[in-house]
Design a protein around this motif. Sequence first.
Motif, PDB file in Angstrom:
ATOM      1  N   PRO A 146      -7.258  -6.870 -74.400  1.00 35.30           N
ATOM      2  CA  PRO A 146      -7.529  -5.881 -75.462  1.00 35.30           C
ATOM      3  C   PRO A 146      -6.421  -4.838 -75.616  1.00 35.30           C
ATOM      4  CG  PRO A 146      -9.480  -6.198 -74.122  1.00 35.30           C
ATOM      5  CD  PRO A 146      -8.366  -6.925 -73.439  1.00 35.30           C
ATOM      6  N   VAL A 147      -5.803  -4.441 -74.513  1.00 35.04           N
ATOM      7  CA  VAL A 147      -4.696  -3.486 -74.602  1.00 35.04           C
ATOM      8  C   VAL A 147      -3.523  -4.117 -75.341  1.00 35.04           C
ATOM      9  CG1 VAL A 147      -3.005  -2.171 -73.261  1.00 35.04           C
ATOM     10  CG2 VAL A 147      -5.390  -2.216 -72.541  1.00 35.04           C
ATOM     11  N   HIS A 163     -10.861 -10.279 -64.358  1.00 32.60           N
ATOM     12  CA  HIS A 163     -11.042  -8.873 -64.721  1.00 32.60           C
ATOM     13  C   HIS A 163      -9.763  -8.277 -65.303  1.00 32.60           C
ATOM     14  CE1 HIS A 163     -14.038  -9.484 -61.426  1.00 32.60           C
ATOM     15  NE2 HIS A 163     -14.815  -9.019 -62.387  1.00 32.60           N
ATOM     16  N   LEU A 164      -8.638  -8.605 -64.690  1.00 31.74           N
ATOM     17  CA  LEU A 164      -7.367  -8.073 -65.181  1.00 31.74           C
ATOM     18  C   LEU A 164      -7.045  -8.595 -66.580  1.00 31.74           C
ATOM     19  CD1 LEU A 164      -5.281  -8.226 -61.892  1.00 31.74           C
ATOM     20  CD2 LEU A 164      -6.307  -6.217 -62.965  1.00 31.74           C
ATOM     21  N   TRP A 165      -7.314  -9.867 -66.830  1.00 28.65           N
ATOM     22  CA  TRP A 165      -7.121 -10.414 -68.171  1.00 28.65           C
ATOM     23  C   TRP A 165      -8.075  -9.758 -69.157  1.00 28.65           C
ATOM     24  CZ3 TRP A 165      -3.171 -12.897 -70.089  1.00 28.65           C
ATOM     25  CH2 TRP A 165      -2.332 -13.598 -69.231  1.00 28.65           C
TER      26      TRP A 165
END
Length: 157
Positions: A139-140, A132-134
């Motif tokens: 995208p950021v 989830h963190l990846w």
Amino acid sequence: MRGMDADRRDPPHPPARATAPPDRATARAVRLAAPAAVLAAVAGAFAYVGTVDPNEPGHYPVCPLLRFTGVHCPGCGGLRSAHAFVHGDLAAALQANALVVVGCLALAVLWTVWVVRAVRGRPLRIDLGPVHLWTLGVPVLVFTVVRNLPFGGWLHP
């Protein structure tokens, strides 16, 4: 001596009363207090940004990363985006910082889920694993890199 001690004793305490459980409406109001407080804080922040135009110099500090390096961070243009969003100009909000618009919409969905779960008496659990963190971070990172490349000028605030 013994008779004097008997006179000094405290009178017996009345039996403790059992407190009645809160009714459903009170329990629901308590569960909704935190989401309501968050909504009030966010609404206040958006009201301030909507009132005080970030496009006019001197109202807000300049992004230190942009000022010292010339690199646009992922948040550059976020206040201008929020200002345009408050005034209903979605195109200008997307042009100022599309990531902020997407983030605001995602947070609105998350807040709605929080309220629904609070009404139902369930806690909001957010368990973010590495995947989830990846999924959020890549995208950021791509947005930040592309907006600082020559062909990503259309993403500049």
